[in-house]
Write a protein that holds these residues in place. Sequence first.
Motif, short mmCIF file in Angstrom:
data_model
loop_
_atom_site.label_atom_id
_atom_site.label_comp_id
_atom_site.label_asym_id
_atom_site.label_seq_id
_atom_site.Cartn_x
_atom_site.Cartn_y
_atom_site.Cartn_z
N LEU A 452 0.85 -1.19 0.00
CA LEU A 452 0.00 0.00 0.00
C LEU A 452 0.89 1.24 0.00
N ALA A 453 0.90 1.98 -1.11
CA ALA A 453 1.63 3.25 -1.16
C ALA A 453 0.67 4.37 -0.78
N GLN A 454 1.19 5.40 -0.10
CA GLN A 454 0.31 6.49 0.32
C GLN A 454 1.05 7.81 0.40
N ARG A 455 0.28 8.88 0.32
CA ARG A 455 0.74 10.25 0.54
C ARG A 455 -0.35 10.98 1.32
N LEU A 456 0.01 12.12 1.89
CA LEU A 456 -0.96 12.97 2.56
C LEU A 456 -1.15 14.24 1.74
N VAL A 457 -2.39 14.60 1.47
CA VAL A 457 -2.70 15.85 0.78
C VAL A 457 -3.53 16.73 1.71
N ARG A 458 -3.37 18.03 1.58
CA ARG A 458 -4.13 18.96 2.42
C ARG A 458 -5.58 19.07 1.94
N ARG A 459 -6.48 19.12 2.91
CA ARG A 459 -7.90 19.30 2.61
C ARG A 459 -8.20 20.79 2.40
N ILE A 460 -9.10 21.08 1.49
CA ILE A 460 -9.55 22.47 1.29
C ILE A 460 -10.30 22.91 2.55
N CYS A 461 -10.01 24.11 3.01
CA CYS A 461 -10.67 24.65 4.21
C CYS A 461 -12.18 24.77 3.95
N PRO A 462 -13.01 24.17 4.78
CA PRO A 462 -14.46 24.24 4.55
C PRO A 462 -15.05 25.63 4.78
#
Length: 567
Positions: A452-462
């Motif tokens: 399982l390869a993974q990265r973290l991406v930032r969520r758009i501010c709601p």
Amino acid sequence: MKTVQKTKHLGVILVEKKVITPEQLQEALLAQEGSSLRLGQLLVKKNLVSQDAILEALAAQFNIPYVRHLEFNDPEGLFSRIPVFFLKRNRLTPYKVDRKTIHVAVTDALNIQSLDDLKLLYSEFSFEYVLAPEQEIQRIINSYFDILKSDAADSVIENLEESDFEILTSPVIETEDILDMANEAPIIRLVNTIITQAVQDRASDIHIEPYEKDLAVRLRIDGILYQMFTPPKKFQGAIISRIKIMSNLNIAENRLPQDGRIQIKIGGKDIDIRVSIFPTYFGERVVLRLLNKTDMRFELQSLGFSDSSYASFESLIKKTHGIILVTGPTGSGKSTTLYSMLMKLQNPEINILTVEDPIEYQLHGIGQMQVKPKIDLTFANGLRSILRQDPDVIMIGEIRDLETAEIAVQAALTGHRVFSTLHTNDAASGVTRLIDMGVEPFLITSSVNAFLAQRLVRRICPHCKELYKPAQKALAGFDIPASRLKGAKLYRGAGCEKCLNTGFMGRTGIYELLVISNDIRRMIMAHAEAYEIKDKAVQEGMITLLQDGVEKALQGITTLEEVFRVS
């Protein structure tokens, strides 16, 4: 303020509301005779009712409103004169001003003395109060009555004096909430403020960086470093010494790297801080890794898997034997995924053991071993001991060498589930990484279930999320079919106070799950290249990191630029 008037007995109200039966009430009343607990506390302790139901009944008993969620409103800063420790000790908080009336939320309607004390501060006002859950009151206190506001660091820095080096003789009190330490020496307050602001801003790391003429403090928020403030260079030694004292390190040693740990409370939250001190030409550089043990939740389903990937991955981790390897660079969330896998499986019927370096979070019901190279307790040696502990599931913090890899393979071949991590760029590269270590291809094909390869991406501010139309050139670098873009909506964050004007708030994962099929096993045995294995996996239905990221952008979770940045 209205006079508190009781109506019916609490137990009678609970029976009338059919929350408990008359028999349960009688049993509780008998048990209360030999106890110092109130009836409501006793019923909650016996798991007969929820705290919420007790508060609703108490509100009916005292004829006052019950409010589950408080909306704070103090536009003129009227409440700034209230000491935060007073509110915490008495578990109450003012939360709204309506003309000449102050509205107060309490957890105990009988705590008349503290309400009278509060009224002395505001003799010109009348009071109305409501019952509210204790955690909701704590949320308001921590959010709005924090004595260390975001501009407090600059204020403390401005007031620093040469005489403020008394920090060197002031040890930290671990059990005291640092939000209550308002009257300590300015250097102590400054360090506390830096840590507190980092927690409030959701930072994962604090960097204190010395340069020739200045000292920079940067916070890593959602994976990106932001410079926050610059204390005077002359106080560099005092600040670093304070951190050394807090983490029980040698304040006289400034030539060698040092590692330590700090355990503190901030706003009622338990914060574990890993400290790394590294000597540089202009002084010691400090990095503090913040681990919020109170707010951390390891839930596999909340990590960001697509529905199809989650279903496949859940079935894989429930297999009774075999290895699952999570891959990605440092800071891509691999440890969180491993912990979430363990918590998904955790139950009294199986034995789960780990060997880690370091142990980031203590997990209830799971045996965790810390690697200690100084006494020759390596991953490999720890694994050998774990196998004699009759484990069902083994988690290895990282497979770094052939010896550890071979023991992990043997454990999987003898009927154990093994979870671990590798540092590779994608899932298919995990195969070549193991072969480069010296693991035989036939052992990989017979023991490994998936990468399982993974990265973290930032969520758009709601709070500042907005729709926009990107230029066609901006879409050229992404492998997005024209049919998929037709009618699609893309979003971005405009930037607001709540997200520190970044446009992002929080992070989620993007994933690439490579399941070892029979065809891929044959390719591994034939020493196929990583790109060939990846192509075959895509033909079999694997979603790549880029594809998963693009899909999340099209769903309005993140931006295309953010996906491109990490993939």
